[in-house]
Write a protein that holds these residues in place. Structure first.
Motif, PDB file in Angstrom:
ATOM      1  N   UNK A  52       1.058  -1.200  -0.150  1.00 35.60           N
ATOM      2  CA  UNK A  52       0.334  -0.154  -0.019  1.00 35.60           C
ATOM      3  C   UNK A  52       0.765   1.392  -0.074  1.00 35.60           C
ATOM      4  N   UNK A  53       0.338   2.843  -0.835  1.00 36.75           N
ATOM      5  CA  UNK A  53       1.697   3.497  -0.921  1.00 36.75           C
ATOM      6  C   UNK A  53       0.109   4.347  -0.345  1.00 36.75           C
ATOM      7  N   UNK A  54       0.519   5.590   0.511  1.00 38.90           N
ATOM      8  CA  UNK A  54      -0.097   6.363   0.592  1.00 38.90           C
ATOM      9  C   UNK A  54       0.898   7.801  -0.029  1.00 38.90           C
ATOM     10  N   UNK A  55       0.022   9.391  -0.564  1.00 37.67           N
ATOM     11  CA  UNK A  55       1.058   9.859  -0.679  1.00 37.67           C
ATOM     12  C   UNK A  55       0.974  11.255  -0.147  1.00 37.67           C
ATOM     13  N   UNK A  56       0.715  11.869   0.543  1.00 39.88           N
ATOM     14  CA  UNK A  56       0.898  13.127   1.104  1.00 39.88           C
ATOM     15  C   UNK A  56       1.315  14.490   0.223  1.00 39.88           C
ATOM     16  N   UNK A  57       0.567  15.321   0.586  1.00 38.65           N
ATOM     17  CA  UNK A  57       1.147  16.725   0.378  1.00 38.65           C
ATOM     18  C   UNK A  57       1.576  17.871   1.759  1.00 38.65           C
ATOM     19  N   UNK A  58       2.022  18.199   2.088  1.00 46.05           N
ATOM     20  CA  UNK A  58       2.362  18.625   3.200  1.00 46.05           C
ATOM     21  C   UNK A  58       2.523  20.465   2.681  1.00 46.05           C
ATOM     22  N   UNK A  59       2.477  21.321   3.568  1.00 51.75           N
ATOM     23  CA  UNK A  59       3.151  22.506   3.470  1.00 51.75           C
ATOM     24  C   UNK A  59       3.966  22.421   4.302  1.00 51.75           C
TER      25      UNK A  59
ATOM     26  N   UNK B 156       3.930  35.077  -5.767  1.00 52.11           N
ATOM     27  CA  UNK B 156       4.328  34.177  -4.807  1.00 52.11           C
ATOM     28  C   UNK B 156       4.651  33.130  -4.078  1.00 52.11           C
ATOM     29  N   UNK B 157       5.397  32.641  -4.230  1.00 51.04           N
ATOM     30  CA  UNK B 157       6.036  31.597  -3.496  1.00 51.04           C
ATOM     31  C   UNK B 157       5.399  30.270  -2.914  1.00 51.04           C
ATOM     32  N   UNK B 158       4.850  29.312  -3.541  1.00 54.32           N
ATOM     33  CA  UNK B 158       4.555  27.933  -2.217  1.00 54.32           C
ATOM     34  C   UNK B 158       5.106  26.896  -2.206  1.00 54.32           C
ATOM     35  N   UNK B 159       5.364  26.650  -1.285  1.00 53.05           N
ATOM     36  CA  UNK B 159       6.711  25.392  -0.737  1.00 53.05           C
ATOM     37  C   UNK B 159       5.054  24.029  -0.697  1.00 53.05           C
ATOM     38  N   UNK B 160       6.127  22.647  -1.257  1.00 55.14           N
ATOM     39  CA  UNK B 160       4.884  21.898  -0.522  1.00 55.14           C
ATOM     40  C   UNK B 160       6.063  20.384  -0.478  1.00 55.14           C
ATOM     41  N   UNK B 161       6.026  19.902   0.629  1.00 56.71           N
ATOM     42  CA  UNK B 161       6.484  18.655   0.604  1.00 56.71           C
ATOM     43  C   UNK B 161       5.328  17.223   0.410  1.00 56.71           C
ATOM     44  N   UNK B 162       6.843  16.257   0.369  1.00 56.83           N
ATOM     45  CA  UNK B 162       5.571  14.924  -0.342  1.00 56.83           C
ATOM     46  C   UNK B 162       6.387  13.859   0.722  1.00 56.83           C
ATOM     47  N   UNK B 163       5.096  13.282   0.764  1.00 54.57           N
ATOM     48  CA  UNK B 163       5.852  12.391   2.140  1.00 54.57           C
ATOM     49  C   UNK B 163       4.638  11.035   1.654  1.00 54.57           C
TER      50      UNK B 163
END
Length: 382
Positions: free
Chosen positions: A169-176, A363-370
């Motif tokens: 199982x894979x779960x891909x999250x996007x976080x601020x 405006x730059x927005x940075x997102x992280x992938x987990x």
């Protein structure tokens, strides 16, 4: 009633005939003479081809005839077949003229391996009697004497085991960014029991892999962020991967980046970036699985050019874990831009004149992938 007793008598006589036992005593006796003596005892003809030669030493008492025959022929690899009331003895050599008289043809359909791979795993002594189909990779043709064919099928059944299967199982999250910093630096999630965390460090600002052997703190925090709208579940696929096979998962997203136009102005351009994850599981037994992970990330170089340049990075690692434990892959970040309007208070709202007191900004927005990876189940692949 009379017929019943007749049938019963016939059955008893038939059973006695089938179970006929004999006594033999041979010492360095020519095998042809021994076969003739057996023929006299059972009162049935035994013939043999010209290649049957040798000597036999055997002593048996009250033993079934066919068992005695097997023991006599075993040292030379000779085979026998019963044709009506006649026993025929010959060599098992496929080039022998008598081979087809001794042999039968059987079909075997594979369950776990291809026919070619199975034949390669057979002992050399059996390979001469099997063929595989060029049009049907799961079909093996066996042409051999009955007992030898039975041994071949028994061997095939032992080695033709369907490969194990792992459900991943894979779960891909996007976080601020401010939320994902809880796991910084190097994306190591620290709790009171630091011994449960093993961090694999790579280039700074690059990908990283975390292995957690216990606890659900990350999952709990992510669920809270999801409820608060500070994280987003982008994908939740499940893959069935055979033992030693390769499973791939790709996630592509579109991001906006500013670039210079021919009029020396700035505008936004959409570029596809994302992740590609490859996993190869190996079942170790006792509920343990070895995962070979390869993660590739594609991002955009943050430069205001006429066309944004992309960059790629990858990381690989081998991790051992138990069924139900999780691997956390982090460190893949994306910068994106949104177009906004800035203006001076009051003056920017005046019709016509307000145009001169406002401007377009990016405006730059940075997102992280987990990514959370979990082996949910191991099966036999059937």
């Amino acid at each position: 009633m009379k017929k019943f007793w007749i049938w019963l008598a016939l059955l008893i006589i038939g059973a006695f005939a089938v179970a006929q036992n004999i006594d033999v005593s041979f010492f360095q006796t020519d095998i042809r003479d021994a076969l003739m003596q057996l023929s006299y005892q059972i009162e049935k003809p035994i013939i043999y081809d010209a290649n049957v030669t040798g000597f036999v030493t055997l002593e048996a008492h009250d033993m079934p005839f066919e068992k005695v025959l097997d023991l006599m022929l075993m040292p030379y690899g000779y085979q026998w077949a019963k044709i009506g009331d006649v026993y025929f003895v010959g060599t098992a050599d496929p080039k022998s003229p008598s081979f087809l008289t001794l042999s039968r043809t059987y079909l075997y359909r594979t369950r776990g391996y291809s026919a070619k791979d199975l034949i390669n795993m057979l002992p050399d002594a059996m390979k001469a009697y099997v063929r595989f189909s060029s049009t049907n990779p799961s079909l093996i043709v066996i042409t051999a004497p009955v007992k030898l064919a039975s041994s071949i099928v028994e061997t095939l059944n032992k080695i033709d085991i369907p490969p194990g299967e792992v459900l991943i199982e894979f779960k891909v999250y996007e976080l601020t960014k401010n939320r994902s910093n809880k796991w910084a630096p190097s994306w190591k999630y620290e709790t009171g029991n630091i011994s449960n965390v093993t961090s694999f460090g790579f280039l700074k600002e690059g990908l990283d892999i975390i292995y957690r052997s216990g606890g659900n703190e990350i999952v709990g925090d992510l669920n809270n962020l999801l409820r608060n709208g500070q994280a987003k579940l982008l994908a939740n696929p499940k893959l069935k991967v055979l033992n030693g096979g390769t499973g791939k998962f790709s996630l592509k997203t579109s991001r906006s980046y500013p670039y210079k136009t021919t009029e020396d102005k700035y505008s936004l351009k959409t570029v596809d970036v994302g992740l590609e994850l490859q996993v190869v599981p190996y079942i170790l037994g006792n509920g343990n699985v070895l995962l070979n992970l390869l993660v590739k990330s594609t991002n955009v170089i943050d430069e205001l050019k006429s066309s944004p340049d992309t960059t790629s990075q990858s990381v690989s690692s081998s991790i051992r874990l138990r069924i139900g434990e999780q691997v956390v892959v982090g460190g893949a970040g994306y910068d994106s831009y949104v177009e906004t309007e800035e203006k001076l208070p009051v003056l920017g709202d005046i019709p016509l004149i307000g145009y001169f007191f406002k401007r377009t900004a990016y405006v730059k927005l940075h997102k992280e992938i987990l990514i959370l990876i979990k082996c949910e189940r191991v099966g036999d692949g059937r």
